[in-house]
Every structure is written in C-alpha cells, then in structure tokens.
Design an enzyme around this catalytic site. Sequence first.
Site, PDB file in Angstrom:
ATOM      1  CE1 TYR A 197      29.421  16.614  14.219  1.00 21.34           C
ATOM      2  CE2 TYR A 197      30.799  18.577  14.171  1.00 21.34           C
ATOM      3  CZ  TYR A 197      30.653  17.223  14.385  1.00 21.34           C
ATOM      4  OH  TYR A 197      31.731  16.463  14.767  1.00 21.34           O
ATOM      5  CB  CYS A 198      23.807  17.414  16.892  1.00 20.09           C
ATOM      6  SG  CYS A 198      22.272  18.133  16.255  1.00 20.09           S
ATOM      7  CB  THR A 199      22.594  12.732  15.419  1.00 21.75           C
ATOM      8  OG1 THR A 199      23.558  12.385  16.404  1.00 21.75           O
ATOM      9  CG2 THR A 199      22.260  11.508  14.572  1.00 21.75           C
ATOM     10  CB  CYS A 204      23.734  21.616  16.259  1.00 26.07           C
ATOM     11  SG  CYS A 204      22.859  21.034  14.800  1.00 26.07           S
ATOM     12  CB  ILE A 226      25.838  13.623  10.953  1.00 26.49           C
ATOM     13  CG1 ILE A 226      26.707  14.421  11.923  1.00 26.49           C
ATOM     14  CG2 ILE A 226      26.676  12.589  10.211  1.00 26.49           C
ATOM     15  CD1 ILE A 226      27.095  13.650  13.165  1.00 26.49           C
TER      16      ILE A 226
END
Length: 347
Positions: A197-199, A204, A226
């Site tokens: 995952y990432c922002t 990702c 996120i």
Amino acid sequence: MALHNRVSADELKKRLAAETFKRTTVSFYQYAKIDDPQAFRDELYLALSQLDVFGRIYVAHEGVNAQISVPAHHFEAFRNHLYSIPFLNGIRLNIAVDDHGKSFWVLRIKVREKIVADGISDPLFDMANKGKYLDAPSFNTLTNDPDTIIVDMRNHYEYEVGHFDTAIEVPSDTFREQLPMAVDMLKDQKDKNIVMYCTGGIRCEKASAYLLHNGFTNVYHLEGGIIEYTNKAKELGLPNKFKGKNFVFDERLGERISEDIISKCHQCGQPCDTHTNCKNDGCHLLFIQCDACAAQYDGCCSEECYAVVQLPEEEQEQLRKGIDKGQMIFNKSKQRLRPRLNEKEDQ
C-alpha cells in the site's frame, strides 16, 4: 494564454487566502502510454488553468500523476474534462480525507522521464503485469490472516507518523531504493500473500508489478491507497486499520486518520506527529516538532538554524547564497537528521 505561471508566489498566496469559495483536494494517476507528453502537458495546463485548478502534476510516457485543488463550483467541469480524455475516462478520483482547501496555491505541470522515479532499467519490466487490486473490505479480510505480509511502500517519514497495523517498513529515503530492498526483505516469503500500500495507489501499484517481475506470486495492492481505503471504510462502516496520520505532499503535510499519535517530536521526544519545514530558509528541512519546541526554537530544526533566523534578513540572504535547499522540503533523511535533531540524546 501563457503555459506557465507568471505571478509571484506571494501574490498567489494572497489571492488564495482571499478566496471566498471552497476547494476540494483530489489526487489521481493512471499508467498509460502517452506518445507526446509535452503536447499532453500543454493541453492539460490550458484546460485546468481555465478552471482555476491548482496543484502538482507529472506527465511522462508512462502516464500521469496528479495532486490538485479544484474549486468546488468547477468540480463537475473538471471531472467532465478529465473523463473526455480516453485513457482517463472513468478514472478514480481520490478525495482528500482531511481538507482545509488550501493545499496548493499554484498550478505546476511538469514533463518527467517517469511519473514515479523507480530506477528500473530492465526493458522486460511490464506495468501491465501488476498485482491484484484490494478494495477496503477485501483488504481488511486478507490482512486478518496472520500469514499475510503488509508492506508499506512509502518513505520512512511517511511511515513514521502513520501506518496500518502490523505493516512492515522498507526503511529508505526514496522509492527507487525501496524496490530492490523490498525484494531482498521478502525473498524467503515469495509464496505468501503480500499486500502493498501507499498514499494514493501509484507507488504500490508499480511495486506490485516489480515483485511479480522478480518471481513473487501472490501479490496484492490496495486500490486507491490509504485515501480511498479511509473514505470507503467510513462510507461502509468498516474498522479502519490505519493508525495515525497520512502524510501528504502539499501544504497540509498530513491528514488525520485516527487520533493515535505514534511518533515523537524530533527535538524533545514528546508524542507528536506535526511535520513542519525548518524556518531557516537556508535549510527548510522537513521534521516533526511539537508546539513547545516550535516556540523554543522559533520553528527551527536546530540551535544552529535558530541562531541564523535571529540575524537581519540581509545577513541571512548572504548565508543562503549558493545553497540549494529545494530537496530538503521533502527530505528527512535519517542520516541527516541524526546529528542535527538528536544531539541531546547522544550526550
């Protein structure tokens, strides 16, 4: 019409402060083949300028990556224009979780070699072969399995203030360094479920493709990152597994996801997750500072910088000559921070 901004930063910030309408902070990205990035960039700049859109957009042969602020009364027109572009038709728009409407004050669209600097040179690497998307419910279900590995593909300063329960950090200052590090860290667990995952999803997604390229099999990535996860968890009444703040690369420097404060002030060690840039314009380092230390050091990262900002502006300008501090705005390298922010700890 000019294809670049020609108004001073001070004037633009004054205009933003004087606005009486609301703005919405939104991000989007798309990996796609763009034959002429410069022409695409210029057309996009003209269209978004007419809608008073601010923000930062990168365009490359591999696609587009955008974080922007859109006037609420122009949002529908903005979305219609975006969806009129074939490869962006129906694209997911990540709406900010915690938005004060002042995230950007100017529109900048730049052509780059890649929309995410990855350091990948292998001509056989293919973004079309990427991991499986996970929506919020699926993410919660899969990550309930203790054998699932959750990997945070953000920089260490992002992870520091907020991350998912049990997520592992790939401790690096840049994404290009993280990719081979992630492969090495996970090399003995290639058959396990790996969730990245990432922002907002862009890093990702590429990381999931890189792991598959390196022989991993069960690779997933969080759709919309996120931001989308938080919005969907709220909408669907799901438990939100993210703790702390979601760091963002704009004037806000963070979105509050949960009330947990999982990081500390870099100067006194008290619980704190407020990022700031050093007030010394010859430094401008990004770091975490509590209110008490902000008052004590006048917003500076060290006694050295505090001493500088007490000088007359003319002397400060002389000291700044020849210094390139542009990269310090979003650079909180552990190696650089250690001697400057933890001096008391070492004594």
